[in-house]
Motif scaffolding. Sequence first.
Motif, short mmCIF file in Angstrom:
data_model
loop_
_atom_site.label_atom_id
_atom_site.label_comp_id
_atom_site.label_asym_id
_atom_site.label_seq_id
_atom_site.Cartn_x
_atom_site.Cartn_y
_atom_site.Cartn_z
N LYS A 125 -28.67 -34.24 -21.60
CA LYS A 125 -29.00 -33.01 -20.88
C LYS A 125 -30.45 -32.64 -21.19
O LYS A 125 -30.96 -33.01 -22.24
CB LYS A 125 -28.15 -31.84 -21.36
CG LYS A 125 -26.70 -31.88 -21.00
CD LYS A 125 -26.02 -30.63 -21.53
CE LYS A 125 -24.53 -30.68 -21.35
NZ LYS A 125 -23.89 -29.47 -21.86
N GLU A 126 -31.06 -31.92 -20.30
CA GLU A 126 -32.36 -31.31 -20.55
C GLU A 126 -32.34 -29.97 -19.83
O GLU A 126 -32.66 -29.88 -18.64
CB GLU A 126 -33.50 -32.20 -20.05
CG GLU A 126 -34.84 -31.80 -20.60
CD GLU A 126 -35.93 -32.81 -20.27
OE1 GLU A 126 -37.04 -32.35 -19.95
OE2 GLU A 126 -35.67 -34.02 -20.33
N LEU A 127 -31.90 -28.95 -20.54
CA LEU A 127 -31.63 -27.64 -19.93
C LEU A 127 -32.83 -27.04 -19.21
O LEU A 127 -32.67 -26.27 -18.26
CB LEU A 127 -31.08 -26.68 -20.98
CG LEU A 127 -29.72 -27.07 -21.57
CD1 LEU A 127 -29.29 -26.08 -22.64
CD2 LEU A 127 -28.67 -27.17 -20.48
N GLU A 128 -34.04 -27.39 -19.65
CA GLU A 128 -35.24 -26.87 -18.98
C GLU A 128 -35.31 -27.31 -17.52
O GLU A 128 -35.95 -26.67 -16.70
CB GLU A 128 -36.52 -27.33 -19.69
CG GLU A 128 -36.64 -26.91 -21.14
CD GLU A 128 -35.83 -27.79 -22.09
OE1 GLU A 128 -35.78 -29.03 -21.90
OE2 GLU A 128 -35.22 -27.22 -23.00
N LYS A 129 -34.63 -28.43 -17.20
CA LYS A 129 -34.64 -28.95 -15.83
C LYS A 129 -33.41 -28.50 -15.04
O LYS A 129 -33.23 -28.93 -13.90
CB LYS A 129 -34.72 -30.47 -15.86
CG LYS A 129 -36.06 -30.95 -16.39
CD LYS A 129 -36.20 -32.44 -16.22
CE LYS A 129 -37.58 -32.89 -16.67
NZ LYS A 129 -37.82 -34.31 -16.42
N GLY A 130 -32.57 -27.68 -15.64
CA GLY A 130 -31.39 -27.16 -14.94
C GLY A 130 -30.11 -27.53 -15.65
O GLY A 130 -30.04 -28.54 -16.37
N TYR A 133 -28.81 -31.06 -14.61
CA TYR A 133 -29.70 -32.20 -14.76
C TYR A 133 -29.20 -33.13 -15.87
O TYR A 133 -28.81 -32.68 -16.94
CB TYR A 133 -31.12 -31.74 -15.11
CG TYR A 133 -32.05 -32.88 -15.46
CD1 TYR A 133 -32.73 -33.57 -14.46
CD2 TYR A 133 -32.20 -33.29 -16.78
CE1 TYR A 133 -33.55 -34.63 -14.78
CE2 TYR A 133 -33.02 -34.36 -17.11
CZ TYR A 133 -33.70 -35.03 -16.10
OH TYR A 133 -34.51 -36.08 -16.42
#
Length: 141
Positions: A125-130, A133
């Motif tokens: 996951k990469e929460l900064e991208k949603g 994502y």
Amino acid sequence: MVYETMSPKETFALGEKMGQKALPGQIICLNGDLGVGKTVFTQGFAKGLGIEEPVNSPTFTMIQVYEEGRIPLYHFDVYRIGEPEELYEIGYEDYFFGEGVCLIEWSNLIEEMIPSDRILVTIEKELEKGLDYRRVIVEEA
């Protein structure tokens, strides 16, 4: 190879694409944090093999066998394994070296049991991208 998916539907589709290309004897190691989409990927992978029945993680049984596709799918979930040697109790070698394809969730917990000739799939996951994502990294040994 690095793939980016923006929804569970896209993660499923990536799994389906890999399932369509899967070959007998392959071992797919699937790793990632809880809730990252390993089961969604696996469901797509099964669909790519032609499996129509519902696919869920065998968290408490450790393995689920699906034989209705073009090749059998041996779906392992070793999240709750105490010791890698527990795999001997279920006859893991029959699956690892069988006629189907193995997909092993949480394979990092049993690394020493897995042949070096495997495909490693890591979902992040990469929460900064949603929230939906995912970065899916596919490495062939």
